[in-house]
Design a protein around this motif. Sequence first.
Motif: not given
Length: 323
Positions: A277-306
């Motif tokens: 939604q924008g160059e400076y849009v930085v989501p801040i998902p909350g988690t207190k577990t390592p598993k979900y932290l790693a899952d969320n961080a992995g979104a950095s590499d996901v590229v959605l097509s048009a």
Amino acid sequence: MKTTTLGSDGPVVGVIGLGCMGMTHAYDPAGRDDETSIGVLHRAVELGVTLIDTADVYGPYTNEELVGRGLAGIRDRVVLATKVGLETKPEGERGAGMRAMRFNGKPEHVRRSIDESLRRLGTDHVDLYQLHRVDPEVPVEETWGALAEVVAAGKARRIGLSEVSVEEIKRAQAVHPVASVQSELSLWTRDALAEVVPYCNAQGIAFLPFSPLGRGFLTGNFATVDDLPEGDWRRGLPRFQADAIAANQALVAAVRAIADRLGATPAQVALAWVRAQGEYVVPIPGTKTPKYLADNAGASDVVLSAADLADLDALPAPEGTRY
């Protein structure tokens, strides 16, 4: 972790941040463990999740204390954000969630609270100090002026707003630059896309979406309200009630279909849509577990097509109101 900046002239941050509220507040009270949460903070920094968001009212106060302990020795590796402007109501007046809080945008409250936050966080400054909510009893210019004093005193590097209109942003900008705006944004809460996000994009203001996973719903982990832990604040929210949660499974199914196609998880697709939604849009998902932290961080590499983005944009609004 891919990086961006906190607005057009802000510090470098990972494109996925970390919201710390749930470590001590609102969600799954039986599942909280301070040492695990501290481990999540350490691992977040290792993964490049460097925008760390907390607030004085979470707990209250215990969240900042926990974050301060977790960042001891690594404070200089993160962009640390906290908030002021909400406080817990007296015991006899409290409800659940937001109903347990009241506004306080008085300048003297801001001046006092920054020192208390810095003490709890174990630091001499925060990188971002945010007005949690505009107090309807105090002109935003007065509160914002007090936050500007915090910057002048060197106790905060930048200041931001939360849950505001474009008019309120403009009123604040007339007093002091607005570095960021934090509001709810996800595939099931898209109100900010009408005016606030476009304005922030045009102004080079960072936009920090909280609850970018629909309070966890878009992960696909909650088919009924009974899937939520006992004592969890979400059990009282309209979108998690029986009829609404059943109807809203259609959103999860659509997200999961795209995730399966990309070899990603639903959470990663939902976060990638927010990031888009924008160059400076930085989501801040909350988690207190390592598993979900790693899952969320992995979104950095996901590229959605048009086509992916078009499919997600076309999803219907969810059943039920936010609160």
